[in-house]
Design a protein around this motif. Structure first.
Motif, PDB file in Angstrom:
ATOM      1  N   TRP A 169       0.837  -1.199   0.000  1.00  9.96           N
ATOM      2  CA  TRP A 169       0.000   0.000   0.000  1.00  9.96           C
ATOM      3  C   TRP A 169       0.876   1.255   0.000  1.00  9.96           C
ATOM      4  CZ3 TRP A 169      -0.678   4.279   3.025  1.00  9.96           C
ATOM      5  CH2 TRP A 169      -1.817   5.043   2.769  1.00  9.96           C
ATOM      6  N   GLU A 170       1.946   1.246   0.799  1.00  7.68           N
ATOM      7  CA  GLU A 170       2.857   2.400   0.831  1.00  7.68           C
ATOM      8  C   GLU A 170       3.488   2.634  -0.544  1.00  7.68           C
ATOM      9  OE1 GLU A 170       4.224   2.033   5.515  1.00  7.68           O
ATOM     10  OE2 GLU A 170       5.619   1.439   3.937  1.00  7.68           O
ATOM     11  N   HIS A 171       3.918   1.558  -1.206  1.00  8.06           N
ATOM     12  CA  HIS A 171       4.498   1.713  -2.546  1.00  8.06           C
ATOM     13  C   HIS A 171       3.451   2.237  -3.530  1.00  8.06           C
ATOM     14  CE1 HIS A 171       8.381  -0.005  -1.688  1.00  8.06           C
ATOM     15  NE2 HIS A 171       7.864  -1.165  -1.306  1.00  8.06           N
ATOM     16  N   ARG A 172       2.253   1.679  -3.476  1.00  2.00           N
ATOM     17  CA  ARG A 172       1.177   2.099  -4.400  1.00  2.00           C
ATOM     18  C   ARG A 172       0.841   3.575  -4.250  1.00  2.00           C
ATOM     19  NH1 ARG A 172      -2.692  -1.716  -6.296  1.00  2.00           N
ATOM     20  NH2 ARG A 172      -4.374  -0.337  -5.680  1.00  2.00           N
ATOM     21  N   ASN A 173       0.905   4.056  -3.030  1.00  2.00           N
ATOM     22  CA  ASN A 173       0.556   5.445  -2.742  1.00  2.00           C
ATOM     23  C   ASN A 173       1.778   6.351  -2.638  1.00  2.00           C
ATOM     24  OD1 ASN A 173      -2.494   5.427  -2.340  1.00  2.00           O
ATOM     25  ND2 ASN A 173      -1.803   3.647  -1.182  1.00  2.00           N
ATOM     26  N   GLN A 174       2.919   5.827  -3.010  1.00  3.54           N
ATOM     27  CA  GLN A 174       4.182   6.560  -3.053  1.00  3.54           C
ATOM     28  C   GLN A 174       4.468   7.306  -1.748  1.00  3.54           C
ATOM     29  OE1 GLN A 174       4.085   8.771  -6.748  1.00  3.54           O
ATOM     30  NE2 GLN A 174       4.403   6.909  -7.929  1.00  3.54           N
ATOM     31  N   ILE A 175       4.295   6.581  -0.642  1.00  2.00           N
ATOM     32  CA  ILE A 175       4.636   7.125   0.674  1.00  2.00           C
ATOM     33  C   ILE A 175       6.151   7.053   0.814  1.00  2.00           C
ATOM     34  CG2 ILE A 175       4.307   6.866   3.167  1.00  2.00           C
ATOM     35  CD1 ILE A 175       1.705   7.502   1.584  1.00  2.00           C
ATOM     36  N   GLY A 176       6.781   8.147   1.065  1.00  3.92           N
ATOM     37  CA  GLY A 176       8.236   8.186   1.156  1.00  3.92           C
ATOM     38  C   GLY A 176       8.858   8.577  -0.168  1.00  3.92           C
ATOM     39  N   GLY A 227      11.601   7.043  -1.937  1.00 10.67           N
ATOM     40  CA  GLY A 227      12.576   6.033  -2.293  1.00 10.67           C
ATOM     41  C   GLY A 227      12.560   5.682  -3.766  1.00 10.67           C
ATOM     42  N   PHE A 228      13.185   4.570  -4.070  1.00 12.34           N
ATOM     43  CA  PHE A 228      13.312   4.081  -5.441  1.00 12.34           C
ATOM     44  C   PHE A 228      11.956   3.898  -6.105  1.00 12.34           C
ATOM     45  CE2 PHE A 228      13.545   0.702  -8.552  1.00 12.34           C
ATOM     46  CZ  PHE A 228      14.689   0.992  -9.270  1.00 12.34           C
ATOM     47  N   THR A 229      11.014   3.258  -5.399  1.00 11.52           N
ATOM     48  CA  THR A 229       9.719   2.975  -6.027  1.00 11.52           C
ATOM     49  C   THR A 229       8.938   4.249  -6.320  1.00 11.52           C
ATOM     50  OG1 THR A 229       8.698   2.557  -3.878  1.00 11.52           O
ATOM     51  CG2 THR A 229       9.524   0.642  -5.085  1.00 11.52           C
ATOM     52  N   ALA A 230       9.053   5.251  -5.479  1.00 11.57           N
ATOM     53  CA  ALA A 230       8.379   6.523  -5.749  1.00 11.57           C
ATOM     54  C   ALA A 230       9.039   7.228  -6.939  1.00 11.57           C
ATOM     55  CB  ALA A 230       8.407   7.415  -4.517  1.00 11.57           C
ATOM     56  N   LYS A 231      10.358   7.219  -6.965  1.00 11.06           N
ATOM     57  CA  LYS A 231      11.092   7.893  -8.041  1.00 11.06           C
ATOM     58  C   LYS A 231      10.760   7.289  -9.406  1.00 11.06           C
ATOM     59  CE  LYS A 231      15.752   9.006  -9.605  1.00 11.06           C
ATOM     60  NZ  LYS A 231      17.191   8.966  -9.287  1.00 11.06           N
ATOM     61  N   TYR A 232      10.647   5.953  -9.467  1.00 18.06           N
ATOM     62  CA  TYR A 232      10.422   5.270 -10.744  1.00 18.06           C
ATOM     63  C   TYR A 232       8.981   4.791 -10.920  1.00 18.06           C
ATOM     64  CZ  TYR A 232      15.424   5.540 -11.268  1.00 18.06           C
ATOM     65  OH  TYR A 232      16.706   6.014 -11.394  1.00 18.06           O
ATOM     66  N   HIS A 233       8.093   5.239 -10.051  1.00 13.59           N
ATOM     67  CA  HIS A 233       6.654   4.926 -10.140  1.00 13.59           C
ATOM     68  C   HIS A 233       6.381   3.425 -10.171  1.00 13.59           C
ATOM     69  CE1 HIS A 233       6.096   9.178 -10.737  1.00 13.59           C
ATOM     70  NE2 HIS A 233       6.976   9.138 -11.714  1.00 13.59           N
ATOM     71  N   ALA A 234       7.139   2.670  -9.390  1.00  6.61           N
ATOM     72  CA  ALA A 234       6.949   1.218  -9.294  1.00  6.61           C
ATOM     73  C   ALA A 234       5.837   0.956  -8.275  1.00  6.61           C
ATOM     74  CB  ALA A 234       8.251   0.533  -8.890  1.00  6.61           C
ATOM     75  N   THR A 235       4.611   0.990  -8.733  1.00  7.07           N
ATOM     76  CA  THR A 235       3.448   0.887  -7.848  1.00  7.07           C
ATOM     77  C   THR A 235       2.697  -0.429  -7.986  1.00  7.07           C
ATOM     78  OG1 THR A 235       2.062   1.976  -9.503  1.00  7.07           O
ATOM     79  CG2 THR A 235       3.116   3.393  -7.845  1.00  7.07           C
ATOM     80  N   LEU A 236       3.140  -1.310  -8.878  1.00  8.91           N
ATOM     81  CA  LEU A 236       2.447  -2.575  -9.107  1.00  8.91           C
ATOM     82  C   LEU A 236       3.144  -3.710  -8.365  1.00  8.91           C
ATOM     83  CD1 LEU A 236       2.026  -2.298 -12.980  1.00  8.91           C
ATOM     84  CD2 LEU A 236       0.382  -1.624 -11.218  1.00  8.91           C
ATOM     85  N   LEU A 237       2.416  -4.402  -7.521  1.00  8.90           N
ATOM     86  CA  LEU A 237       2.933  -5.599  -6.865  1.00  8.90           C
ATOM     87  C   LEU A 237       2.802  -6.742  -7.874  1.00  8.90           C
ATOM     88  CD1 LEU A 237       3.921  -7.093  -4.289  1.00  8.90           C
ATOM     89  CD2 LEU A 237       1.502  -7.497  -3.770  1.00  8.90           C
ATOM     90  N   VAL A 238       3.929  -7.186  -8.445  1.00  7.15           N
ATOM     91  CA  VAL A 238       3.862  -8.167  -9.525  1.00  7.15           C
ATOM     92  C   VAL A 238       4.283  -9.573  -9.099  1.00  7.15           C
ATOM     93  CG1 VAL A 238       4.066  -6.480 -11.385  1.00  7.15           C
ATOM     94  CG2 VAL A 238       6.140  -7.496 -10.399  1.00  7.15           C
ATOM     95  N   TRP A 239       4.882  -9.709  -7.917  1.00  8.92           N
ATOM     96  CA  TRP A 239       5.328 -11.031  -7.453  1.00  8.92           C
ATOM     97  C   TRP A 239       5.589 -10.955  -5.952  1.00  8.92           C
ATOM     98  CZ3 TRP A 239       9.725 -12.709  -4.971  1.00  8.92           C
ATOM     99  CH2 TRP A 239       9.948 -14.086  -4.964  1.00  8.92           C
ATOM    100  N   PHE A 240       5.330 -12.060  -5.264  1.00  7.42           N
ATOM    101  CA  PHE A 240       5.711 -12.172  -3.860  1.00  7.42           C
ATOM    102  C   PHE A 240       5.766 -13.631  -3.461  1.00  7.42           C
ATOM    103  CE2 PHE A 240       1.106 -11.817  -3.830  1.00  7.42           C
ATOM    104  CZ  PHE A 240       0.708 -12.802  -2.933  1.00  7.42           C
ATOM    105  N   GLU A 241       6.496 -13.897  -2.377  1.00  5.14           N
ATOM    106  CA  GLU A 241       6.528 -15.237  -1.808  1.00  5.14           C
ATOM    107  C   GLU A 241       6.575 -15.129  -0.293  1.00  5.14           C
ATOM    108  OE1 GLU A 241       9.959 -17.128  -3.571  1.00  5.14           O
ATOM    109  OE2 GLU A 241      11.334 -16.151  -2.195  1.00  5.14           O
ATOM    110  N   ARG A 242       6.013 -16.131   0.356  1.00  2.59           N
ATOM    111  CA  ARG A 242       5.915 -16.152   1.818  1.00  2.59           C
ATOM    112  C   ARG A 242       7.017 -17.038   2.397  1.00  2.59           C
ATOM    113  NH1 ARG A 242       3.231 -19.639   5.144  1.00  2.59           N
ATOM    114  NH2 ARG A 242       2.084 -20.579   3.406  1.00  2.59           N
ATOM    115  N   HIS A 243       7.550 -16.604   3.532  1.00  2.00           N
ATOM    116  CA  HIS A 243       8.578 -17.340   4.274  1.00  2.00           C
ATOM    117  C   HIS A 243       8.125 -17.514   5.720  1.00  2.00           C
ATOM    118  CE1 HIS A 243      11.738 -17.039   1.137  1.00  2.00           C
ATOM    119  NE2 HIS A 243      10.983 -16.028   0.770  1.00  2.00           N
TER     120      HIS A 243
END
Length: 113
Positions: free
Chosen positions: A29-36, A38-54
């Motif tokens: 949610w923070e990445h999607r809404n560009q909170i902060g 950082g890298f994801t805000a600078k390059y507009h990386a707002t899509l969660l395209v992959w994840f894995e659970r540990h």
């Protein structure tokens, strides 16, 4: 505490950001809404395209560091193995259970079993 390794992007085969968190909903949610600022805000990386659970955050951090060393093409194959069309998986976090299972001959095997 469960850990997650995740990848954010701006578009299919676009920018790739690898991260780790114990709260995937909140962090995505923070990445999607560009909170902060950082890298994801600078390059507009707002899509969660992959994840894995540990099973815990320590193992997730270890995996994240490993993925960051991999080549871009390998990361693209990893993403497309779970999400071939690079859809935003944010709304499907609770529907997808992509659990990481190391190869049986790795040192990590006993940590997961």
């Amino acid at each position: 505490m469960t850990g997650f390794v995740y990848i954010m992007s701006d578009k299919p085969r676009g920018v790739i950001y690898v991260g780790v968190t114990s709260d995937l909903h909140g962090r995505a949610w923070e990445h999607r809404n560009q909170i902060g600022e950082g890298f994801t805000a600078k390059y507009h990386a707002t899509l969660l395209v992959w994840f894995e659970r540990h099973p815990n955050i320590v193992l997730a951090i270890r995996r994240e560091k490993s993925l960051k060393r991999y080549l871009r093409d390998w990361k693209i194959r990893l993403i497309e193995g779970l999400n071939p069309t690079w859809l935003d998986l944010f709304e499907k976090i609770d529907e997808i259970d992509n659990v990481y299972v190391p190869h049986a001959h790795t040192r990590q095997w006993s940590d997961y079993n």
